[in-house]
Design an enzyme around this catalytic site. Structure first.
Site, PDB file in Angstrom:
ATOM      1  N   GLU A  52       0.828  -1.211   0.000  1.00 52.47           N
ATOM      2  CA  GLU A  52       0.000   0.000   0.000  1.00 52.47           C
ATOM      3  C   GLU A  52       0.861   1.259   0.000  1.00 52.47           C
ATOM      4  OE1 GLU A  52      -0.058  -2.616   1.930  1.00 52.47           O
ATOM      5  OE2 GLU A  52      -2.000  -2.966   2.875  1.00 52.47           O
ATOM      6  N   CYS A  75      -2.596  -3.657   7.074  1.00 59.14           N
ATOM      7  CA  CYS A  75      -2.219  -3.924   8.472  1.00 59.14           C
ATOM      8  C   CYS A  75      -2.583  -2.754   9.370  1.00 59.14           C
ATOM      9  CB  CYS A  75      -0.737  -4.276   8.574  1.00 59.14           C
ATOM     10  SG  CYS A  75       0.365  -2.934   8.162  1.00 59.14           S
ATOM     11  N   MET A 163      18.103 -47.207  -9.185  1.00 56.79           N
ATOM     12  CA  MET A 163      18.355 -48.603  -9.480  1.00 56.79           C
ATOM     13  C   MET A 163      18.793 -49.276  -8.170  1.00 56.79           C
ATOM     14  SD  MET A 163      17.549 -48.344 -12.529  1.00 56.79           S
ATOM     15  CE  MET A 163      17.860 -49.948 -13.259  1.00 56.79           C
ATOM     16  N   SER A 168      20.909 -43.046  -9.597  1.00 58.55           N
ATOM     17  CA  SER A 168      19.642 -42.332  -9.750  1.00 58.55           C
ATOM     18  C   SER A 168      19.780 -41.060 -10.587  1.00 58.55           C
ATOM     19  CB  SER A 168      19.094 -41.961  -8.366  1.00 58.55           C
ATOM     20  OG  SER A 168      19.978 -41.051  -7.742  1.00 58.55           O
ATOM     21  N   LEU A 204      21.910 -27.935  -2.501  1.00 60.22           N
ATOM     22  CA  LEU A 204      20.540 -27.494  -2.196  1.00 60.22           C
ATOM     23  C   LEU A 204      20.397 -25.971  -2.221  1.00 60.22           C
ATOM     24  CD1 LEU A 204      19.296 -30.045   0.498  1.00 60.22           C
ATOM     25  CD2 LEU A 204      18.921 -30.068  -1.960  1.00 60.22           C
ATOM     26  N   SER A 234      20.031 -36.903  12.978  1.00 68.10           N
ATOM     27  CA  SER A 234      19.909 -37.384  14.369  1.00 68.10           C
ATOM     28  C   SER A 234      21.202 -38.006  14.872  1.00 68.10           C
ATOM     29  CB  SER A 234      18.812 -38.440  14.499  1.00 68.10           C
ATOM     30  OG  SER A 234      17.815 -38.218  13.588  1.00 68.10           O
ATOM     31  N   GLY A 301      15.194 -38.659   0.428  1.00 69.57           N
ATOM     32  CA  GLY A 301      14.999 -40.022  -0.043  1.00 69.57           C
ATOM     33  C   GLY A 301      13.690 -40.611   0.452  1.00 69.57           C
ATOM     34  N   GLY A 306       8.567 -41.080   3.491  1.00 69.87           N
ATOM     35  CA  GLY A 306       7.580 -41.931   4.168  1.00 69.87           C
ATOM     36  C   GLY A 306       7.298 -41.448   5.585  1.00 69.87           C
TER      37      GLY A 306
HETATM   38  C1  AOF Z   1      -0.146  -5.414   4.275  1.00 65.78           C
HETATM   39  N1  AOF Z   1       0.616  -5.137   3.187  1.00 65.78           N
HETATM   40  O1  AOF Z   1       2.406  -5.407   1.919  1.00 65.78           O
HETATM   41  C2  AOF Z   1       2.262  -6.618   3.928  1.00 65.78           C
HETATM   42  C3  AOF Z   1       1.455  -6.901   5.061  1.00 65.78           C
HETATM   43  O2  AOF Z   1       6.866  -6.328  10.126  1.00 65.78           O
HETATM   44  P1  AOF Z   1       6.020  -5.627   9.122  1.00 65.78           P
HETATM   45  O3  AOF Z   1       5.752  -4.198   9.460  1.00 65.78           O
HETATM   46  O4  AOF Z   1       6.521  -5.785   7.701  1.00 65.78           O
HETATM   47  O5  AOF Z   1       4.595  -6.334   9.197  1.00 65.78           O
HETATM   48  C4  AOF Z   1       4.440  -7.645   8.746  1.00 65.78           C
HETATM   49  C5  AOF Z   1       2.990  -8.060   8.873  1.00 65.78           C
HETATM   50  O6  AOF Z   1       2.188  -7.138   8.149  1.00 65.78           O
HETATM   51  C6  AOF Z   1       2.737  -9.416   8.253  1.00 65.78           C
HETATM   52  O7  AOF Z   1       2.861 -10.448   9.195  1.00 65.78           O
HETATM   53  C7  AOF Z   1       1.306  -9.266   7.747  1.00 65.78           C
HETATM   54  O8  AOF Z   1       0.374  -9.473   8.774  1.00 65.78           O
HETATM   55  C8  AOF Z   1       1.298  -7.832   7.310  1.00 65.78           C
HETATM   56  N2  AOF Z   1       1.859  -7.758   5.973  1.00 65.78           N
HETATM   57  N3  AOF Z   1       0.275  -6.303   5.182  1.00 65.78           N
HETATM   58  O9  AOF Z   1      -1.223  -4.845   4.405  1.00 65.78           O
HETATM   59  C9  AOF Z   1       1.772  -5.694   2.959  1.00 65.78           C
HETATM   60  N4  AOF Z   1       3.459  -7.180   3.769  1.00 65.78           N
HETATM   61 ZN    ZN Z   2       0.951  -2.842   6.026  1.00 64.99          ZN
END
Ligand code: AOF
Ligand code: ZN
Length: 368
Positions: A52, A75, A163, A168, A204, A234, A301, A306
Site C-alpha cells: 500500500e 495492516c 536402481m 539415480s 541445495l 539425528s 529419499g 515416508g
Molecule cells: C499489508 N501489506 O504489503 C504486507 C502486510 O513487520 P512488518 O511491518 O513488515 O509487518 C508484517 C505483517 O504485516 C505481516 O505479518 C502481515 O500481517 C502484514 N503484511 N500487510 O497490508 C503488505 N506485507
Molecule cells: Zn501494512
C-alpha cells in the site's frame, strides 16, 4: 466486474514478491481514481514498505477519493513498518477492497475495522481463493503455527527412484530440474536428511542461471535469496566437509544429540526431542513455525518422505514422473511399512498436471 480487473492486477503485482517476502506475505495494491490506475505496488521484502505504501507514494495527491485494491487486509499494527490502514486514511482513500482478511493475530480484522471507523467504505472477499493460493505458507503458519510443507518426489512410470545399485542421476529431465529450481526459489526453506547429504553431497541452493527465462525476468539476480537449508541429522553424520555447509545463506541442523564440532558461519542447530528413537517431525515443524518459516520444500529419499507422510505433516506432493520403467529391482518412492489393508492406504487428489519437457509434474494434496 471492474473491481475484478483491478484486483487481478493487484494479485499479479503481489506475485512479484514470491521469491523474497517471507516471513511476510506476498501483497499487491492498485489505487484507482475515475477509472485510471494512479498508483500500484507490491511488497518485496520484510522490513521494507508494504504494498500500500508503494502504491500511495506513486499516487500522491491522486489517492484522495480513490479506491485501493489490496490482496490482503491492510495492516493495523506497528511492526517493522507503521500501519498501512493509517497511511490509507491519511491519504484520503475513500474505498478499500481487500481480497481477504489477514489472519495475523496482530491484524485479524482490525485493519478493516479501523478503516471503516474512519469513514472509508470497506469490503473483503473479492477473488479470495486466488489470494489464498498466493500465500499458502504465510496463511498456514498464521492459522496453525506450522509451515506449508511440499514434498518433492521424482520417479519413473513404475514409481522407481533409483536402481538397486543406488544409481539415480538422472531419472527426470533437465527441464524438470529447471522446474525444481523455480519451486525451490519460491520456498522459504529446503528440508533434507543426512542420508541424502551422505549419498549425494548436494548443495541445495537456488542457482539463478539455472532458472527459466520467465522466472529470471521476474527475479532480478541481485534479489537472489537462498532458502534456509534444513538437514535432519539425528546421528550427527554430516561433517564440516560436506558441500551443504559451505553455500551462501543458512544451514540449520535438526539434531537429537549434542554436537560440539566447529562449523562454518551460517550453520546452527535446532535441538528436537526424539519420539520412538526417531527425531520427532511434528515437533520439528512446530519449531520451524516458531522460527517464522512459512514454507518447506522437501528433497530427500524414500525414508524421510515416508516418515513425513506418516507424521501427517505433508500439505502437498509435487511428483515428477519420467516416461521410463526402472523395473522391479528399483527402489521405491517412499518407505511406508506396515500397510496391509487398502483402506489404510494414504490417498491424494490431483490438483494440477503439467507436462515439463518429456516428464509430467503432478501436484497432489492429501485427500481428507
Ligand atoms: C499489508 N501489506 O504489503 C504486507 C502486510 O513487520 P512488518 O511491518 O513488515 O509487518 C508484517 C505483517 O504485516 C505481516 O505479518 C502481515 O500481517 C502484514 N503484511 N500487510 O497490508 C503488505 N506485507
Ligand atoms: Zn501494512
Amino acid at each position: 466486474m471492474q473491481d475484478e480487473v483491478y484486483m487481478a492486477r493487484a494479485l499479479k503485482l503481489a506475485q512479484r514478491g514470491r521469491f523474497t517476502t517471507h516471513p511476510n506475505p506476498r501483497v499487491g495494491c492498485v489505487i484507482v481514481r475515475d477509472g485510471d490506475i494512479v498508483g500500484e505496488g507490491f511488497h518485496l521484502r520484510a522490513g521494507e514498505p508494504h504494498a500500500e505504501v508503494h502504491a500511495l507514494r506513486m499516487a500522491g495527491d491522486k489517492a484522495r477519493g480513490a479506491t485501493a485494491y489490496v490482496t490482503l487486509e491492510p495492516c493495523s499494527h506497528h511492526g517493522r513498518t507503521p500501519p498501512c490502514c493509517d497511511a490509507l486514511i491519511a491519504a484520503g482513500v475513500s474505498r478499500v477492497v481487500a481480497a481477504m482478511q489477514d489472519p495475523n493475530p496482530q491484524v485479524a480484522g482490525r485493519g478493516l475495522y479501523r478503516l471503516q471507523q474512519a469513514g472509508v467504505e470497506v469490503s473483503h472477499g473479492l477473488m479470495m481463493s486466488e489470494a489464498e493460493q498466493l500465500n499458502k505458507g504465510f496463511l498456514k503458519r498464521m492459522r496453525t503455527g506450522f509451515p506449508w510443507l511440499q514434498l518433492k518426489l521424482g520417479a519413473s512410470l513404475d514409481g522407481g527412484t533409483a536402481m538397486a545399485s543406488g544409481e539415480s542421476q538422472w531419472i527426470t529431465s533437465p527441464q524438470a530440474r529447471r522446474d525444481v529450481q523455480r519451486l525451490r526459489a519460491q520456498s522459504h526453506a529446503i528440508l533434507t536428511s543426512s542420508a541424502t547429504v551422505l549419498a549425494d553431497d548436494p548443495a541445495l541452493t537456488v542457482r539463478w542461471e539455472e532458472l527459466d527465462a520467465d522466472t529470471q525476468a521476474s527475479y532480478p539476480q541481485e534479489n537472489l535469496r537462498q532458502p534456509v537449508r534444513i538437514v535432519i541429522d539425528s546421528r550427527n553424520r554430516v561433517t564440516p566437509e560436506h558441500r551443504i555447509v559451505h553455500q551462501p545463506g543458512e544451514t540449520w541442523f535438526a539434531r537429537t544429540d549434542e554436537d560440539s564440532r566447529q562449523w562454518p558461519d551460517g550453520v546452527s542447530t535446532l535441538n528436537i526431542p526424539a519420539h520412538n528413537g526417531q527425531l520427532d517431525l511434528v515437533l520439528l515443524m512446530m519449531q520451524l513455525g516458531r522460527r517464522q518459516i512459512n514454507s518447506v520444500w522437501v528433497e530427500a529419499g524414500p525414508r524421510l518422505a515416508g516418515a513425513l507422510l506418516q507424521a501427517g505433516v505433508v500439505d502437498e506432493l509435487i511428483v515428477y514422473v519420467a516416461p521410463k520403467l526402472l523395473g522391479s529391482d528399483a527402489r521405491g518412492l517412499c518407505v511406508l511399512p506396515g500397510l496391509e489393508k487398502l483402506a489404510d492406504a494414504p490417498q491424494f487428489r490431483f490438483n494440477e498436471i503439467r507436462q515439463v519437457g518429456p516428464d509430467l509434474c503432478l501436484h497432489l494434496t492429501p485427500a481428507p
